[in-house]
Each structure stands twice: as structure tokens, then as C-alpha cells.
Scaffold this motif. Structure first.
Motif, PDB file in Angstrom:
ATOM      1  N   HIS A 172       0.824  -1.218   0.000  1.00  0.00           N
ATOM      2  CA  HIS A 172       0.000   0.000   0.000  1.00  0.00           C
ATOM      3  C   HIS A 172       0.855   1.265   0.000  1.00  0.00           C
ATOM      4  O   HIS A 172       0.443   2.299   0.531  1.00  0.00           O
ATOM      5  N   GLU A 173       2.039   1.172  -0.603  1.00  0.00           N
ATOM      6  CA  GLU A 173       2.904   2.336  -0.730  1.00  0.00           C
ATOM      7  C   GLU A 173       2.586   3.096  -2.013  1.00  0.00           C
ATOM      8  O   GLU A 173       1.995   2.552  -2.950  1.00  0.00           O
ATOM      9  N   LYS A 174       3.015   4.343  -2.059  1.00  0.00           N
ATOM     10  CA  LYS A 174       2.840   5.150  -3.258  1.00  0.00           C
ATOM     11  C   LYS A 174       3.989   4.882  -4.232  1.00  0.00           C
ATOM     12  O   LYS A 174       5.094   4.534  -3.822  1.00  0.00           O
ATOM     13  N   PRO A 175       3.759   5.063  -5.531  1.00  0.00           N
ATOM     14  CA  PRO A 175       4.842   4.846  -6.504  1.00  0.00           C
ATOM     15  C   PRO A 175       6.062   5.713  -6.235  1.00  0.00           C
ATOM     16  O   PRO A 175       7.193   5.307  -6.524  1.00  0.00           O
ATOM     17  N   GLN A 176       5.845   6.915  -5.653  1.00  0.00           N
ATOM     18  CA  GLN A 176       6.978   7.795  -5.373  1.00  0.00           C
ATOM     19  C   GLN A 176       7.969   7.155  -4.402  1.00  0.00           C
ATOM     20  O   GLN A 176       9.176   7.367  -4.504  1.00  0.00           O
ATOM     21  N   GLN A 177       7.440   6.359  -3.453  1.00  0.00           N
ATOM     22  CA  GLN A 177       8.329   5.729  -2.488  1.00  0.00           C
ATOM     23  C   GLN A 177       9.183   4.651  -3.137  1.00  0.00           C
ATOM     24  O   GLN A 177      10.327   4.429  -2.737  1.00  0.00           O
ATOM     25  N   SER A 178       8.643   3.988  -4.162  1.00  0.00           N
ATOM     26  CA  SER A 178       9.456   3.003  -4.868  1.00  0.00           C
ATOM     27  C   SER A 178      10.612   3.688  -5.584  1.00  0.00           C
ATOM     28  O   SER A 178      11.721   3.137  -5.671  1.00  0.00           O
ATOM     29  N   LEU A 179      10.388   4.899  -6.090  1.00  0.00           N
ATOM     30  CA  LEU A 179      11.485   5.658  -6.694  1.00  0.00           C
ATOM     31  C   LEU A 179      12.515   6.055  -5.644  1.00  0.00           C
ATOM     32  O   LEU A 179      13.723   6.053  -5.911  1.00  0.00           O
ATOM     33  N   GLN A 180      12.046   6.390  -4.451  1.00  0.00           N
ATOM     34  CA  GLN A 180      12.972   6.712  -3.367  1.00  0.00           C
ATOM     35  C   GLN A 180      13.829   5.504  -3.004  1.00  0.00           C
ATOM     36  O   GLN A 180      15.040   5.620  -2.768  1.00  0.00           O
ATOM     37  N   GLU A 181      13.198   4.328  -2.988  1.00  0.00           N
ATOM     38  CA  GLU A 181      13.948   3.110  -2.683  1.00  0.00           C
ATOM     39  C   GLU A 181      14.939   2.784  -3.792  1.00  0.00           C
ATOM     40  O   GLU A 181      16.056   2.322  -3.523  1.00  0.00           O
ATOM     41  N   ALA A 182      14.527   3.013  -5.038  1.00  0.00           N
ATOM     42  CA  ALA A 182      15.457   2.814  -6.150  1.00  0.00           C
ATOM     43  C   ALA A 182      16.656   3.752  -6.014  1.00  0.00           C
ATOM     44  O   ALA A 182      17.803   3.352  -6.226  1.00  0.00           O
ATOM     45  N   ARG A 183      16.391   4.995  -5.637  1.00  0.00           N
ATOM     46  CA  ARG A 183      17.474   5.969  -5.439  1.00  0.00           C
ATOM     47  C   ARG A 183      18.377   5.560  -4.288  1.00  0.00           C
ATOM     48  O   ARG A 183      19.607   5.693  -4.360  1.00  0.00           O
ATOM     49  N   ARG A 184      17.774   5.044  -3.230  1.00  0.00           N
ATOM     50  CA  ARG A 184      18.575   4.605  -2.087  1.00  0.00           C
ATOM     51  C   ARG A 184      19.510   3.468  -2.470  1.00  0.00           C
ATOM     52  O   ARG A 184      20.689   3.458  -2.100  1.00  0.00           O
ATOM     53  N   LEU A 185      18.998   2.502  -3.245  1.00  0.00           N
ATOM     54  CA  LEU A 185      19.829   1.381  -3.670  1.00  0.00           C
ATOM     55  C   LEU A 185      20.951   1.849  -4.589  1.00  0.00           C
ATOM     56  O   LEU A 185      22.105   1.421  -4.456  1.00  0.00           O
ATOM     57  N   LEU A 186      20.624   2.741  -5.529  1.00  0.00           N
ATOM     58  CA  LEU A 186      21.651   3.240  -6.436  1.00  0.00           C
ATOM     59  C   LEU A 186      22.737   4.006  -5.687  1.00  0.00           C
ATOM     60  O   LEU A 186      23.930   3.835  -5.950  1.00  0.00           O
ATOM     61  N   ASP A 187      22.343   4.854  -4.761  1.00  0.00           N
ATOM     62  CA  ASP A 187      23.327   5.619  -3.985  1.00  0.00           C
ATOM     63  C   ASP A 187      24.159   4.701  -3.104  1.00  0.00           C
ATOM     64  O   ASP A 187      25.353   4.956  -2.881  1.00  0.00           O
ATOM     65  N   SER A 188      23.545   3.624  -2.583  1.00  0.00           N
ATOM     66  CA  SER A 188      24.290   2.683  -1.741  1.00  0.00           C
ATOM     67  C   SER A 188      25.330   1.933  -2.555  1.00  0.00           C
ATOM     68  O   SER A 188      26.462   1.722  -2.111  1.00  0.00           O
ATOM     69  N   ILE A 189      24.956   1.530  -3.769  1.00  0.00           N
ATOM     70  CA  ILE A 189      25.900   0.825  -4.631  1.00  0.00           C
ATOM     71  C   ILE A 189      26.943   1.791  -5.185  1.00  0.00           C
ATOM     72  O   ILE A 189      28.126   1.484  -5.262  1.00  0.00           O
ATOM     73  N   GLY A 190      26.501   2.983  -5.576  1.00  0.00           N
ATOM     74  CA  GLY A 190      27.415   4.020  -6.054  1.00  0.00           C
ATOM     75  C   GLY A 190      28.033   3.678  -7.392  1.00  0.00           C
ATOM     76  O   GLY A 190      27.386   3.121  -8.287  1.00  0.00           O
ATOM     77  N   TRP A 191      29.327   3.997  -7.519  1.00  0.00           N
ATOM     78  CA  TRP A 191      30.042   3.813  -8.789  1.00  0.00           C
ATOM     79  C   TRP A 191      30.054   2.366  -9.263  1.00  0.00           C
ATOM     80  O   TRP A 191      30.142   2.101 -10.463  1.00  0.00           O
ATOM     81  N   ALA A 192      29.965   1.420  -8.325  1.00  0.00           N
ATOM     82  CA  ALA A 192      30.028   0.009  -8.717  1.00  0.00           C
ATOM     83  C   ALA A 192      28.857  -0.385  -9.612  1.00  0.00           C
ATOM     84  O   ALA A 192      28.941  -1.366 -10.344  1.00  0.00           O
ATOM     85  N   PHE A 193      27.777   0.386  -9.574  1.00  0.00           N
ATOM     86  CA  PHE A 193      26.600   0.050 -10.376  1.00  0.00           C
ATOM     87  C   PHE A 193      26.902   0.132 -11.875  1.00  0.00           C
ATOM     88  O   PHE A 193      26.357  -0.642 -12.668  1.00  0.00           O
TER      89      PHE A 193
END
Length: 338
Positions: A172-193
Motif C-alpha cells: 500500500h505504498e505510493k509509486p513515489q516511495q518506490s522511486l525513493q527506494e530505487a534511489r537509495r539502492l543506487l546511492d548505496s551501490i554508487g560507482w560500482a553500479f
């Protein structure tokens, strides 16, 4: 007809949205650099053949728009490397749930949490089977020709989209939060992505630079060819080391094989090329276990699982890689010359 560029466009647009969100995140001390990093990466996915005619008028004399485009992408990659190298990609605020809320959600959803993730392999396998065996389906969607890679990527994308919709429905989350989670994962991985994509071209660069020819020359002129075991060990170790440098055994294989395997082990000693190729690739995989350059295997999982030691996966695999490399040297020596 459905084209692979459509998938690249989707990825590029997603990265651009994440770039804008990063720039607006005041909780990130390097928000502008973080946003620039992901924005540049997104632009690479959006570049297509349509850009070549636009660049043709400004292309240098004697070159083509395509060459200018390639140089431009190369400059973008260098800029991204500089941003990452100077610590420009940092974590921000992502409006995530608290640990207590996550634990409560996990207790409520239980094993249903795995349903969105399982949609990816299920849809990928199902799509490949459907496009392969349903008469006329592949041609109707993709047109004439062999589209095996596009079929796999399209099926996987459909699985990701379906899993995303199911996850939104379950949580029951909003689509915007899924984008936030995608951003969090990308920032956590960083350059290795971005490393797997960049390393995919590294083997071609080495071959174009003539590294395989140089290795063959050095091996034949400066090393003693009278020791068959030494040459076998050299080939195996070269495969492992080149894989560690490139992060990929497939990129290392043509260099080590053209420089040592074919001219010496096969040509000079008469070894079995099939055995050399099979076990030689296995030697390269040993190097893959021992390098951070194989980011998609060794760095990305550590970042996704939030391990305290980013090199913990490599440290755990290092003894296995060394032992397997020694075993492969013996297998090459005894099996290749039967």
C-alpha cells in the motif's frame, strides 16, 4: 516493431528522474554531484541513432557523427569517473520506514514478500518460452530475424514491472516511495553500479590496443618454452590476473588465449584446444572471485545486503579462488596433453 532501444529509454528516463530527486535532496551533502552522476548515466541510455544526424553538422572534418557521438559518451564516462573518484556520490534521505515499521510489515506479509521478486524469473522464463514456441508471436512483436537477447531483456522487464505493481499492491505504498527506494539502492551501490557496463568494453579496448600480440611476443622471446608446466601455469595465472583487472573472464579469454594458449600450448606443444578453452575460462572465474572489479558479483551484493565490510564477499571467496586456480593448473597440465 518493439526495439531494444525502448528498454534503454525506459532505463534512461528512470535514471533522469532519480537524478532530479537527488538534486532536490537537501539531506545529501553532495546532492548536485550525485544528481549529475545519475543524470549523465541516464543520458548514455537515451542516446540512439537519432543523435548521429544531429551531430553530423558539428563533427570534425573527416570524421562522422557516429564517431563524435562515441567520443562524447567517452567524455561523459570520464566525468562520471571523476565525480565518483572524488566522493561525489553520497547517501541522502529517502523517507524510508523505521526499523520497527519494517519489522511489523515483515511480520504481516511473511513469505508473501518473495512474490514480487519471484515474478522476475518467472516472467523471464515464461516470456522466453512463449516467444520461442508460440507460432508467429516473436515475429508479430519484434519482426524478422533472431531476437534472443531482446526477448530475454523484454521478458525480464515485464517481470520487473509486474513485480513492482504487486509490491505496491501488497505494501500500500505510493509509486513515489518506490522511486525513493530505487534511489537509495543506487546511492548505496554508487560507482560500482556502472562498472559491469564499462568493463564490457574493456576487453575490446585491450584487443584493439594489441595487448594479446604483445603478450605473445614477450612470452615467446623472453620466457623459456622448454618447460611445459611453466607455460601451463603462466596461461592459467594470466587468465586469473587479466580477469581480476577486467572483472570479467570473457574479456580476459581472447587476450590470454591469443597470446599464450593458442601459439604455445596448442601450437608449440600440441595441446587439446577444447580442454584449454574450458579449463582456461575456469581459471578466469577464479580471478573473478578475487577482485572488486567484478562488481556485479562481489561489490553490489555487499552493498545491497548492507554488509559492514564491502570487501567481505571477496575475503570469503579468496581461499576458494586460490585453491581452485591451483587445481585448474594441474587439470590443464594432465588433461590437455592426453
Amino acid at each position: 516493431m518493439f526495439k531494444q532501444q525502448y528498454l534503454f529509454t525506459l532505463a534512461g528516463l528512470l535514471l533522469l528522474v532519480i537524478a532530479v530527486m537527488s538534486c532536490r535532496d537537501k539531506g545529501n551533502p553532495r546532492r548536485w554531484f550525485t544528481g549529475l552522476f545519475w543524470g549523465l548515466y541516464g543520458l548514455i541510455f537515451l542516446v540512439d541513432d537519432w543523435a548521429i544526424p544531429l551531430l553530423e553538422p558539428i563533427a570534425p572534418l573527416g570524421s562522422t557523427g557516429a564517431r563524435t557521438l562515441h567520443v562524447g559518451v567517452g567524455i561523459v564516462v570520464v566525468v562520471m569517473a571523476l565525480i565518483a573518484g572524488f566522493g561525489g556520490v553520497r547517501l541522502g534521505r529517502y523517507h524510508a520506514r523505521s526499523d520497527a515499521q519494517r519489522q511489523q510489515s515483515a511480520r504481516t506479509l511473511k513469505n508473501r514478500l518473495f512474490i514480487p521478486t519471484l515474478m522476475i524469473p518467472v516472467m523471464t522464463a515464461g516470456g522466453v518460452v512463449a516467444f520461442t514456441y508460440v507460432p508467429g508471436l516473436q515475429r508479430a512483436v519484434f519482426g524478422e530475424g533472431n531476437h534472443s537477447t531482446l526477448i530475454t531483456l523484454t521478458s525480464m522487464t515485464l517481470g520487473c514491472l509486474l513485480g513492482w505493481l504487486i509490491a505496491l499492491r501488497m505494501t500500500h505504498e505510493k509509486p513515489q516511495q518506490s522511486l525513493q527506494e530505487a534511489r537509495r539502492l543506487l546511492d548505496s551501490i554508487g560507482w560500482a553500479f556502472i562498472l559491469p557496463q564499462i568493463l564490457a568494453t574493456l576487453g575490446l579496448v585491450f584487443v584493439a590496443a594489441g595487448i594479446d600480440t604483445d603478450i605473445a611476443y614477450l612470452t615467446q622471446h623472453y620466457l623459456a618454452l622448454d618447460s611445459r608446466f611453466a607455460m601451463v601455469a603462466l596461461y592459467a595465472v594470466a587468465m586469473a590476473l587479466l580477469s581480476m583487472i577486467m572483472g570479467n573472464a570473457f574479456a580476459a579469454f581472447p587476450i590470454a588465449t591469443a597470446g599464450i594458449g593458442l601459439p604455445i600450448l596448442v601450437g608449440h606443444y600440441g595441446g587439446d584446444p577444447a580442454v584449454m578453452a574450458a579449463i582456461g575460462m575456469f581459471c578466469g572465474y577464479c580471478g573473478t572471485l578475487m577482485t572488486p572489479m567484478a562488481a556485479n558479483y562481489n561489490i553490489v551484493p555487499a552493498a545491497l545486503l548492507e554488509l559492514p565490510d564491502r570487501n567481505g564477499v571477496i575475503k570469503a571467496q579468496l581461499p576458494t579462488g586460490i585453491v581452485l586456480l591451483g587445481v585448474n593448473i594441474l587439470l590443464l597440465y594432465y588433461l590437455m596433453f592426453l
